[in-house]
Each structure stands twice: as C-alpha cells, then as structure tokens.
Enzyme design. Sequence first.
Site, PDB file in Angstrom:
ATOM      1  N   SER A 108       7.059 -10.619  -1.856  1.00 45.63           N
ATOM      2  CA  SER A 108       6.036 -10.416  -2.883  1.00 45.63           C
ATOM      3  C   SER A 108       6.094 -11.498  -3.954  1.00 45.63           C
ATOM      4  O   SER A 108       7.145 -12.056  -4.245  1.00 45.63           O
ATOM      5  CB  SER A 108       6.212  -9.050  -3.540  1.00 45.63           C
ATOM      6  OG  SER A 108       6.205  -8.028  -2.578  1.00 45.63           O
TER       7      SER A 108
HETATM    8  N1  SAH Z   1      10.083  -5.885  -0.969  1.00 49.67           N
HETATM    9  C1  SAH Z   1       9.794  -7.140  -0.285  1.00 49.67           C
HETATM   10  C2  SAH Z   1       8.373  -7.188   0.241  1.00 49.67           C
HETATM   11  C3  SAH Z   1       8.308  -6.802   1.641  1.00 49.67           C
HETATM   12  S1  SAH Z   1       6.707  -6.857   2.387  1.00 49.67           S
HETATM   13  C4  SAH Z   1      10.081  -8.302  -1.212  1.00 49.67           C
HETATM   14  O1  SAH Z   1      10.983  -8.239  -1.990  1.00 49.67           O
HETATM   15  O2  SAH Z   1       9.448  -9.305  -1.136  1.00 49.67           O
HETATM   16  C5  SAH Z   1       6.557  -5.172   2.855  1.00 49.67           C
HETATM   17  C6  SAH Z   1       7.537  -4.667   3.865  1.00 49.67           C
HETATM   18  O3  SAH Z   1       7.224  -3.296   4.120  1.00 49.67           O
HETATM   19  C7  SAH Z   1       7.511  -5.363   5.231  1.00 49.67           C
HETATM   20  O4  SAH Z   1       8.771  -5.886   5.502  1.00 49.67           O
HETATM   21  C8  SAH Z   1       7.130  -4.254   6.201  1.00 49.67           C
HETATM   22  O5  SAH Z   1       7.762  -4.343   7.458  1.00 49.67           O
HETATM   23  C9  SAH Z   1       7.605  -3.021   5.449  1.00 49.67           C
HETATM   24  N2  SAH Z   1       6.979  -1.760   5.854  1.00 49.67           N
HETATM   25  C10 SAH Z   1       5.694  -1.512   6.220  1.00 49.67           C
HETATM   26  N3  SAH Z   1       5.528  -0.208   6.510  1.00 49.67           N
HETATM   27  C11 SAH Z   1       6.744   0.392   6.340  1.00 49.67           C
HETATM   28  C12 SAH Z   1       7.219   1.728   6.485  1.00 49.67           C
HETATM   29  N4  SAH Z   1       6.420   2.736   6.881  1.00 49.67           N
HETATM   30  N5  SAH Z   1       8.520   1.979   6.216  1.00 49.67           N
HETATM   31  C13 SAH Z   1       9.358   0.991   5.815  1.00 49.67           C
HETATM   32  N6  SAH Z   1       8.968  -0.294   5.651  1.00 49.67           N
HETATM   33  C14 SAH Z   1       7.672  -0.598   5.909  1.00 49.67           C
END
Ligand code: SAH
Length: 209
Positions: free
Chosen positions: A60
């Site tokens: 993000s």
């Molecule tokens: N927190 C991260 C951003 C990750 S992007 C950062 O610091 O940058 C969002 C993430 O959510 C992805 O890795 C995706 O695989 C995960 N995701 C999507 N649906 C999900 C679910 N139902 N349970 C757990 N993770 C999920």
Amino acid sequence: MTSQRTRDRMIVRLREKGINDEAVLAAMREVPRHLFVEEAIASRAYEDTALPIGFEQTISQPYVVARMIAALRCGEPLGKVLEVGTGCGYQAAVLAVVAREVFSMERIAALLEKARANLRPLRLANLRLAHGDGAKGLPEAAPFDAIILAAAAPRIPRALLEQLAPGGRLVAPVGSDDQELVLVEHKKEGFVETRLDAVRFVPLRGGKQ
Ligand code: SAH
C-alpha cells in the site's frame, strides 16, 4: 536512496498531506519500507505510491497506510489489532510499533512466507502471522480492539464486526469499482460508520491459496 534521510523526506511529505499522528509518523520513520519490496525497485520504496510485491498484489501507498492507522488510533494507544491482508508485511510492521499486540492474516501462503522473511530482521515480538481467509477473522484471538483491512470488499464481513470489541474501531476499503475508506466504531448503540476518502485497493478474495 534507502537511507534514513530518504525516509525522513517521506515523513515530511506525509505531514504536508495532512498526517499529524506523531506515533504513526514515528513508526513509519522507523520501519525500513525498502526491505519489503524487491531489490530492483527498492530505490522507489519511499515514493508515495503503491508498488508490486508479486502474486498480483501491491504494497500500500505510504499515505494510505498512515491515514488508515491514524484513523484506527484516533489519538489513542492501540491494544490488540487484527490486520487482514499481510501482503509483504510492511503495514503489519508499522502496526506492531504502535500497538500492543498484532495478528496479521494472509490467504496466499507464498506471500505470507515472503512477509515472514521480510519481517524477521525487525524482531517484532508482538506480531503474529496467520495463514487463512481473513474475511472469517481469527476467532481464537478475538475480540480485537481494532481491525484493519488491506483489501476491499463490497461490504464489511459480518465475522469481522462480530470480532470487534465494544469500543473498538475497524477501518476498511469498501466497494468494488468505486471504493471508499470506511471507519466503523463499535458503540453502545451499535456499529457507527464514517466515510473517509476515495481509495483503490486490491479485492478481498475468499479461501486460502
Ligand atoms: N498490508 C499490505 C498490503 C497488502 S495488499 C502492505 O503493507 O502493503 C492486500 C493483501 O490482502 C494481498 O496480499 C492479498 O493476498 C490479501 N488478501 C486478499 N483477500 C484476503 C483474505 N480474504 N484474507 C487474507 N488476506 C487476503
């Protein structure tokens, strides 16, 4: 390009964009964001943009991380937090600096392993990672004082609201094409929603992988 000075410049930019939560700014000054992206793009780690982390997912944008955690804190210390969507682990690390205890869930096992490796050098003893569908929450560790979603859903999963402690706060991107950041407060009279900004997140998906 990955030095403390570069990180300090990111903090200055976050302030200019309106982030004024000193605890969040201090945590983001401390956590080395470049360790969470591939070496080939590490020089871009302190730009205020989302970057690819593989598996069609992104880390993000710093402003969004700051905005979400500041909204979650509302100026108060954070207790037990659940993050849904560990991704590369960056936001989990920032949360672990400002909160007492953090649980972070990721549905893609290979990404969780990557996050584990990224996080290891930081030795954050109050951060635990779990492989699973975050839409179902983590009943064995509930209730949570705060819940933060890093992936967008058309509506906030019921299981997560049920795992939010009284007085707790949840921040999530809500919507499919047009998304907004929503703050939900668990008050005596019920769940009270406040809409924050327009945002763009990857979708929350069901099941494990
Ligand atoms: N927190 C991260 C951003 C990750 S992007 C950062 O610091 O940058 C969002 C993430 O959510 C992805 O890795 C995706 O695989 C995960 N995701 C999507 N649906 C999900 C679910 N139902 N349970 C757990 N993770 C999920």
